[in-house]
Design a protein around this motif. Structure first.
Motif, PDB file in Angstrom:
ATOM      1  N   ASP A  89       2.109   5.300  -6.941  1.00 37.75           N
ATOM      2  CA  ASP A  89       1.417   4.575  -7.839  1.00 37.75           C
ATOM      3  C   ASP A  89       0.202   3.949  -7.136  1.00 37.75           C
ATOM      4  N   LEU A  90       0.458   3.495  -5.843  1.00 40.63           N
ATOM      5  CA  LEU A  90      -0.974   2.764  -5.146  1.00 40.63           C
ATOM      6  C   LEU A  90      -2.025   3.743  -4.491  1.00 40.63           C
ATOM      7  N   LEU A  91      -1.523   4.836  -4.139  1.00 41.22           N
ATOM      8  CA  LEU A  91      -2.327   5.579  -3.574  1.00 41.22           C
ATOM      9  C   LEU A  91      -3.834   6.153  -4.164  1.00 41.22           C
ATOM     10  N   PRO A  92      -3.639   6.505  -5.410  1.00 42.54           N
ATOM     11  CA  PRO A  92      -4.836   6.851  -6.115  1.00 42.54           C
ATOM     12  C   PRO A  92      -5.686   5.649  -6.255  1.00 42.54           C
ATOM     13  N   ARG A  93      -5.108   4.558  -6.448  1.00 45.82           N
ATOM     14  CA  ARG A  93      -6.015   3.425  -6.450  1.00 45.82           C
ATOM     15  C   ARG A  93      -6.884   3.144  -5.309  1.00 45.82           C
ATOM     16  N   LEU A  94      -6.070   3.341  -4.153  1.00 41.63           N
ATOM     17  CA  LEU A  94      -6.782   2.971  -2.902  1.00 41.63           C
ATOM     18  C   LEU A  94      -7.992   3.991  -2.578  1.00 41.63           C
ATOM     19  N   LEU A  95      -7.793   5.339  -3.084  1.00 40.84           N
ATOM     20  CA  LEU A  95      -8.819   6.233  -3.065  1.00 40.84           C
ATOM     21  C   LEU A  95      -9.983   5.792  -3.782  1.00 40.84           C
ATOM     22  N   GLU A  96      -9.603   5.111  -4.917  1.00 40.16           N
ATOM     23  CA  GLU A  96     -10.972   4.935  -5.655  1.00 40.16           C
ATOM     24  C   GLU A  96     -11.846   3.528  -5.000  1.00 40.16           C
ATOM     25  N   GLN A  97     -10.998   2.705  -4.295  1.00 38.09           N
ATOM     26  CA  GLN A  97     -11.675   1.666  -3.485  1.00 38.09           C
ATOM     27  C   GLN A  97     -12.300   2.367  -2.388  1.00 38.09           C
ATOM     28  N   VAL A  98     -11.856   3.137  -1.749  1.00 41.30           N
ATOM     29  CA  VAL A  98     -12.325   3.810  -0.534  1.00 41.30           C
ATOM     30  C   VAL A  98     -13.611   4.747  -1.065  1.00 41.30           C
ATOM     31  N   ALA A  99     -13.613   5.211  -2.144  1.00 38.61           N
ATOM     32  CA  ALA A  99     -14.808   6.042  -2.731  1.00 38.61           C
ATOM     33  C   ALA A  99     -15.867   4.985  -3.076  1.00 38.61           C
ATOM     34  N   GLU A 100     -15.564   3.881  -3.531  1.00 39.67           N
ATOM     35  CA  GLU A 100     -16.573   2.915  -3.891  1.00 39.67           C
ATOM     36  C   GLU A 100     -17.359   2.125  -2.794  1.00 39.67           C
ATOM     37  N   VAL A 101     -16.479   2.134  -1.839  1.00 40.77           N
ATOM     38  CA  VAL A 101     -17.321   1.386  -0.590  1.00 40.77           C
ATOM     39  C   VAL A 101     -18.118   2.457   0.175  1.00 40.77           C
ATOM     40  N   ALA A 102     -17.639   3.601   0.138  1.00 38.94           N
ATOM     41  CA  ALA A 102     -18.234   4.816   0.877  1.00 38.94           C
ATOM     42  C   ALA A 102     -19.731   5.216   0.064  1.00 38.94           C
ATOM     43  N   ALA A 103     -19.719   4.931  -0.966  1.00 39.97           N
ATOM     44  CA  ALA A 103     -20.845   5.293  -1.806  1.00 39.97           C
ATOM     45  C   ALA A 103     -22.137   4.617  -1.352  1.00 39.97           C
ATOM     46  N   GLY A 104     -22.048   3.199  -0.859  1.00 38.86           N
ATOM     47  CA  GLY A 104     -23.099   2.628  -0.421  1.00 38.86           C
ATOM     48  C   GLY A 104     -23.883   3.141   0.978  1.00 38.86           C
ATOM     49  N   GLY A 105     -23.085   3.779   1.672  1.00 35.95           N
ATOM     50  CA  GLY A 105     -23.322   4.725   2.794  1.00 35.95           C
ATOM     51  C   GLY A 105     -23.243   3.764   4.020  1.00 35.95           C
ATOM     52  N   ARG A 106     -22.889   2.463   3.927  1.00 38.90           N
ATOM     53  CA  ARG A 106     -22.661   1.694   5.059  1.00 38.90           C
ATOM     54  C   ARG A 106     -21.210   1.939   5.843  1.00 38.90           C
ATOM     55  N   PHE A 107     -20.552   2.464   4.918  1.00 41.11           N
ATOM     56  CA  PHE A 107     -19.172   2.582   5.467  1.00 41.11           C
ATOM     57  C   PHE A 107     -18.432   4.103   5.085  1.00 41.11           C
ATOM     58  N   THR A 108     -17.689   4.285   5.995  1.00 37.93           N
ATOM     59  CA  THR A 108     -16.835   5.753   5.940  1.00 37.93           C
ATOM     60  C   THR A 108     -15.336   5.106   5.789  1.00 37.93           C
TER      61      THR A 108
END
Length: 341
Positions: A41-60
């Motif tokens: 249940d947790l992992l897909p939620r974390l991948l969404e969060q990771v994608a959101e912060v990566a979209a700004g370009g300041r973080f990978t």
């Protein structure tokens, strides 16, 4: 080893002085042990969060699962979620798992911890990162919200045992739990701070870690916008569990002080203070419990009982009794010498 001597925070690298070219690398680590359903249940939620912060370009960012089950019970779940890295840490204890996460994140500037039985709220990771950028702190700690599986004993609710602290974002703190925590690994490595394996089965390793980081001169701050939901299992919503946990916390409080203290005389003073403070809590808690009985206040009864058990745990820790909350051989209580760091 002797206790880590205090240093000025200016000796540690800051977020502002050490920008990473091409985006700051972030590892989101999930310690786990035989909870495949929670992990699923947790992992897909974390991948969404990771994608959101990566979209700004300041973080990978990447998600890392560290499984403390030598049989690898979480491997199939992790393999079914593309983009998740999975490793097994066979040494038992949460400290070993968290240290493995530190090692696996060697190529990252930042490491965020979230437990396998927690769920990130909206912008959980983004809020941690924003506070880190604003503060340059070595550690950023966020909120934990309790979610119950069903009806809860009114005694538990009256005692507010699962209601965690909150404070304005940017508030400096000197201790932090690891259920919702972001670490600046440059500063953690400069401080030489790791999780203490001797407390891996007893609990309190996060308290010792964060206090050691503070002793090394590192700054830690609060982020009230970052929240994760702790799904409290039914077996923890009992009076017995709450009171044993209070004993464990009191025990860990004194054990942490002992590990941060060098010198026989100084450690004897810590033990003496532990006994005195424990007895004071025991006395005060007993009085509050009695007041609750007389007045019919469930809150006073609950909080008083917890204070009694916390005091007993402090006395036990001062006298050398260690409670291993996460022991896997069924042996929870032992007498042991707690060596300084």
């Amino acid at each position: 080893m002797t206790a880590t001597p205090p240093m000025q925070s200016t000796t540690l690298p800051s977020a502002r002085r050490r920008p990473d070219p091409g985006g700051v690398r972030v590892t989101v680590a999930v310690p786990t042990f035989r909870r495949p359903d929670d992990l699923r249940d947790l992992l897909p939620r974390l991948l969404e969060q990771v994608a959101e912060v990566a979209a700004g370009g300041r973080f990978t960012a990447q998600v890392l699962v560290v499984d403390n089950d030598p049989a690898g019970s979480g491997s199939a779940v992790a393999a079914a979620v593309p983009g998740v890295r999975y490793v097994v840490e066979s040494r038992p204890g949460i400290a070993a798992v968290r240290n493995r996460a530190l090692d696996e994140a060697a190529g990252s500037r930042l490491l965020a911890f979230i437990d396998d039985d927690e769920r990130p709220c909206e912008n959980w990771l983004g809020a941690l990162l924003a506070t880190w950028e604003d503060s340059g702190a070595a550690a950023v700690s966020g909120r934990i919200l309790a979610e119950y599986p069903g009806p809860v004993d009114p005694w538990i609710l009256a005692g507010r045992f699962f209601v965690r602290r909150r404070m304005p974002t940017g508030t400096e703190i000197d201790v932090a739990a690891t259920g919702n925590l972001l670490l600046d690994l440059d500063q953690v490595r400069a401080a030489g701070t790791r999780f203490e394996s001797a407390l891996g089965l007893a609990g309190g390793e996060d308290t010792l870690f964060s206090r050691s980081l503070a002793h090394a001169g590192a700054r830690m701050v609060w982020c009230d916008e970052s929240a994760a939901v702790d799904r409290v299992p039914a077996e923890r919503t009992t009076r017995r569990w709450v009171l044993i946990r209070a004993w464990s916390h009191g025990n860990a409080t004194v054990l942490t002080e002992l590990r941060l203290t060098a010198g026989t005389a100084a450690r004897l003073r810590v033990r003496a203070r532990g006994v005195l403070r424990g007895l004071l809590r025991l006395g005060g808690g007993s009085a509050r419990w009695a007041l609750g009985r007389v007045s019919g206040s469930a809150r006073h009864q609950a909080r008083g009982a917890r204070a009694v058990f916390r005091g007993l745990g402090m006395v036990g820790g001062a006298l050398g009794v260690v409670y291993e909350e996460y022991a896997r051989d069924g042996r929870r209580w032992r007498l042991g010498r707690v060596a300084p760091r």
